[in-house]
Design an enzyme around this catalytic site. Sequence first.
Site, PDB file in Angstrom:
ATOM      1  N   GLY A 326       0.811  -1.206   0.000  1.00 54.20           N
ATOM      2  CA  GLY A 326       0.000   0.000   0.000  1.00 54.20           C
ATOM      3  C   GLY A 326       0.849   1.263   0.000  1.00 54.20           C
ATOM      4  N   SER A 327       0.348   2.268   0.693  1.00 53.58           N
ATOM      5  CA  SER A 327       1.012   3.573   0.648  1.00 53.58           C
ATOM      6  C   SER A 327       2.330   3.619   1.400  1.00 53.58           C
ATOM      7  CB  SER A 327       0.072   4.654   1.194  1.00 53.58           C
ATOM      8  OG  SER A 327      -1.024   4.830   0.321  1.00 53.58           O
ATOM      9  N   THR A 328       2.661   2.608   2.191  1.00 54.73           N
ATOM     10  CA  THR A 328       3.996   2.579   2.794  1.00 54.73           C
ATOM     11  C   THR A 328       5.072   2.491   1.710  1.00 54.73           C
ATOM     12  OG1 THR A 328       3.970   0.154   3.041  1.00 54.73           O
ATOM     13  CG2 THR A 328       3.122   1.465   4.876  1.00 54.73           C
ATOM     14  N   ASP A 647      -5.938   7.109   4.605  1.00 54.38           N
ATOM     15  CA  ASP A 647      -4.865   6.166   4.332  1.00 54.38           C
ATOM     16  C   ASP A 647      -4.049   5.922   5.576  1.00 54.38           C
ATOM     17  OD1 ASP A 647      -3.545   4.489   2.670  1.00 54.38           O
ATOM     18  OD2 ASP A 647      -2.178   6.005   1.921  1.00 54.38           O
TER      19      ASP A 647
END
Length: 647
Positions: A326-328, A647
Amino acid sequence: MARWRYYNSSKQSRAIPRIEPRIAVLSALIALVMSVVTVRLYYLQIIRHKEFVVLADRNRIRIHRQPALRGLVFDVHHRPLVDTRPSFDAVMVPEDVRNAKQTVARLEGLLGQDNIAAKLSQAEDDGRPPFDPVTVEEHLGWQQVVSLETHQLQLPGVSLEVMPERHYIYGGLAAHLLGYVGEVAEADLRRSAGDYRMGDEIGKFGLERVFESQLRGQAGGQEIEVDSVGRRLKLLREIPEIPGESVVLSLDLDLQQAAEKAMGNWSGALVAVDPNTGYILAMVSHPTFDPNIFANGINAVQWRGLTTDPAHPLANRAIAGTYPPGSTFKLIDAIAAMEEHTLTPETSYYCPGGLYYGNREYHCWRKQGHGTLSVHRAIVGSCDVFFYQVGIHLGIDRLAHWARLLGLGEKTGIDLENERAGLMPSSLWKEKRFRQRWYPAETLSVAIGQGYVAATPLQMAMVAAEIANGGTRYKPQFVKQEEALDGAVVKNFPPIVERRIPLDPVILDIVRSGMCDVVNGVGGTGHAAHLDNITVCGKTGTSQVVKEAGNARIPEDKEPLKYRDHGWFVAYAPSNHPQIAIAAVMEHGGHGGSSAGPVVHDVLQKFFELYPPPGSKPAAPANGAPQVAPNPAPERAPPGTIAQRGD
């Protein structure tokens, strides 16, 4: 008179020839018998002397093999996590049993079992000699022990044996790292070069398996003289066993317990590491299992329950669970793009809430958009559109190069079996895997941690550690040293540097600044991990589980739990001199900020209670232990509820 003497003399002389043949034959028979006896005695007493001595001794001498005590397992402060305690087993020597049917029936009645005859039959089918002891019942209760000892005279050939039993003091705590032991199987005998016998225990999983040779020790034995019913009379000779070496872990028991508690009922994983050494501070995989059921002898029903459970409690999600990051992953985007000079700190992109590329619109998680923003604000707000643009300009192959430098797409090398490498795609990978070329639109999905890319929680914890320490990639380790029985250090496990990643310090400072504002700044998505006295730097992430159909997601109020996204959070702290790096993933937790963020918060808070950084002034609780002030961030949503969007 003379005639009579002559007559008798003549008669006697005529009788002698008739007796002499009989004497000769008898003498020959006697000589033959004596010869046969002599030869037989020579054969038995000289030629087969050793063999019959052994057979004779077996009637009165028993060789009792004594397995060595396995080494203990301690946490970093030398608090025991795994030890060994005595277990009583009922053992039968078939050769010594006078009336097998009667003895078995009596023994089954005393122990409350009905499978002893089957075990003896199985031992016979396996080709075990009759003088070899057969364990007919393990882990006897105290009442069974008393019954067996009381009726010893009625049970010839049956005895009690005290065996070491592995004991996991805290049950399922760190079970996936500690592992478990079980009875040695034929496959283990073929694979292992050590002196193993049926009935021995061997490490089957986790630490117990990987460090089997160090923990096991060397078996000893006793020569014991017994009477006609197998009762012990005296000890003839003894070879003492050599206990296994103990292992000191890098785990902190208090931190591990806090991490397990913070995970609650979530399925997922958490890994905390020391960014300056690579030592594992805590490792959690949920759901977990109790390794004591293996040490006590797991039955078929229990094993079937564990292996068919849809939650997969035996899987170590920390090292074998692969999830879209994901956004990591946007942290890696930013580093790669600035290192390749396709992005600068001043570069700005406009986010209206989505981006058209080709014939499709790629949405941002924030429907109203983020407006115009630079890389710092894009990290803080986790803007998808910004990083779509980053991916387009960077390209998949350069992105894959930097992601692999940081450890994605390859195993970390931790000393645990079944670790998975995850996946970092590239154009070459797709060509080999699917015989297809890479399409630029696919890079957009990878740039926000979706698509083909997949990582383990351990990999993401190591990425956070590399950002925190300036680009040093350590081998993750969880054992600090091995110790002998007297506490002497046998072997140390110093930190191992795997790679020095050539990261520009200026670029790292930009990424770190964004991570700090994710937790502490205005508009950040990670406020749930905020600590009052410590500056935490982190990044939230939400990895999609079900692909959008027709660009429309399932409404959250109707979204079944199994279709909800996974929640991620990676972090390190403190910001100036990092002492801990951490990654957590909550399966179907929704958004990382509201699901994984509070879990990370609880673990970090406990860590800094235990190890307050120099100059900090945590509040002291009533019990005198240091404590960080309560977090004002909102509580996380329990599993099954709908978390706040973000998020």
